[in-house]
Design a protein around this motif. Structure first.
Motif, short mmCIF file in Angstrom:
data_model
loop_
_atom_site.label_atom_id
_atom_site.label_comp_id
_atom_site.label_asym_id
_atom_site.label_seq_id
_atom_site.Cartn_x
_atom_site.Cartn_y
_atom_site.Cartn_z
N ASP A 22 -7.33 9.25 14.88
CA ASP A 22 -6.27 8.35 14.41
C ASP A 22 -5.42 9.01 13.32
OD1 ASP A 22 -6.92 6.32 16.17
OD2 ASP A 22 -8.01 5.14 14.68
N PHE A 23 -6.09 9.72 12.42
CA PHE A 23 -5.38 10.38 11.33
C PHE A 23 -4.39 11.41 11.87
CE2 PHE A 23 -4.95 13.64 8.04
CZ PHE A 23 -4.58 12.87 6.95
N TYR A 24 -4.86 12.30 12.74
CA TYR A 24 -3.98 13.34 13.28
C TYR A 24 -2.91 12.76 14.20
CZ TYR A 24 -7.02 17.03 11.50
OH TYR A 24 -7.73 17.87 10.70
N GLY A 25 -3.29 11.83 15.06
CA GLY A 25 -2.34 11.31 16.05
C GLY A 25 -1.40 10.25 15.53
N LYS A 26 -1.93 9.26 14.84
CA LYS A 26 -1.12 8.13 14.40
C LYS A 26 -0.48 8.33 13.03
CE LYS A 26 -3.56 4.85 17.27
NZ LYS A 26 -4.55 3.79 17.31
N LYS A 27 -1.22 8.86 12.07
CA LYS A 27 -0.66 9.04 10.73
C LYS A 27 0.20 10.30 10.63
CE LYS A 27 -3.75 6.25 8.05
NZ LYS A 27 -4.69 6.16 6.96
N LEU A 28 -0.36 11.44 11.00
CA LEU A 28 0.40 12.68 10.88
C LEU A 28 1.35 12.89 12.05
CD1 LEU A 28 -2.27 15.20 9.52
CD2 LEU A 28 -0.80 13.59 8.27
N GLU A 29 1.18 12.13 13.12
CA GLU A 29 2.02 12.18 14.31
C GLU A 29 2.00 13.55 14.98
OE1 GLU A 29 5.82 10.73 12.85
OE2 GLU A 29 5.16 8.65 13.07
N PHE A 30 0.83 14.19 15.00
CA PHE A 30 0.66 15.41 15.76
C PHE A 30 0.52 15.02 17.23
CE2 PHE A 30 -1.61 17.84 12.07
CZ PHE A 30 -0.42 17.89 11.37
N ASN A 31 1.07 15.82 18.12
CA ASN A 31 1.03 15.52 19.55
C ASN A 31 -0.37 15.72 20.12
OD1 ASN A 31 3.76 14.87 19.78
ND2 ASN A 31 4.32 16.99 20.09
N LEU A 32 -0.88 14.70 20.80
CA LEU A 32 -2.16 14.81 21.50
C LEU A 32 -1.90 15.53 22.81
CD1 LEU A 32 -5.17 14.07 21.72
CD2 LEU A 32 -4.44 11.95 22.84
N GLU A 33 -2.44 16.75 22.93
CA GLU A 33 -2.26 17.56 24.13
C GLU A 33 -3.22 17.14 25.24
OE1 GLU A 33 -0.21 20.67 24.77
OE2 GLU A 33 0.90 19.41 23.39
N HIS A 34 -4.45 16.85 24.84
CA HIS A 34 -5.49 16.54 25.83
C HIS A 34 -6.67 15.92 25.09
CE1 HIS A 34 -8.02 16.95 29.35
NE2 HIS A 34 -8.92 17.62 28.63
N SER A 35 -7.34 15.00 25.76
CA SER A 35 -8.58 14.45 25.20
C SER A 35 -9.54 14.18 26.34
CB SER A 35 -8.31 13.18 24.41
OG SER A 35 -7.86 12.15 25.25
#
Length: 132
Positions: A22-35
């Motif tokens: 959540d921190f990387y994706g939603k707060k920092l808005e880093f693009n999720l490449e794959h999960s």
């Protein structure tokens, strides 16, 4: 010299998997490449940052699901450096979001303008812009 065009990954395990993603994706808005979520012991996410990736892996809670060749300790002494184009804009954005700072914005003697934040596992993310 051999040229390696593969992507660089900073990979680590966390027992705070959901909070970290959540921190990387939603707060920092880093693009999720794959999960992936293969089972309760095998979850991971790749976030695109500049020319590299941050790979967050769920730390298995039992020895049966651990790989003997890997280190599952919380990262200590490691930090990530992320070069950005508009450091002041990003600093103000994260400040307004109340993201926890390790160091406020500063002009470094070596020519960078930078600040650093703490992510949920205590890992330092050092953001910088070159001033030269």
């Amino acid at each position: 010299m051999h040229k390696n065009n593969g992507a660089f990954r900073f990979t680590y395990f966390t027992d705070k998997y959901d909070d970290t993603c959540d921190f990387y994706g939603k707060k920092l808005e880093f693009n999720l490449e794959h999960s992936w979520d293969r089972n309760e012991h095998d979850k991971g996410a790749l976030f695109k940052v500049g020319a590299g990736l941050i790979e967050v892996l769920l730390k298995p809670n039992d020895e049966e699901n651990r790989n003997a060749g890997l280190d599952y300790r919380i990262p200590q002494g490691a930090f990530m450096c992320i070069q950005v184009e508009n450091i002041d804009q990003l600093f103000n954005k994260y400040k307004a979001m109340r993201i926890p700072f390790k160091q406020e914005i500063v002009d470094q003697a070596w020519g960078h303008r930078s600040f650093s934040i703490l992510e949920p596992n205590g890992l330092v993310l050092f953001f910088f812009q070159e001033q030269f």
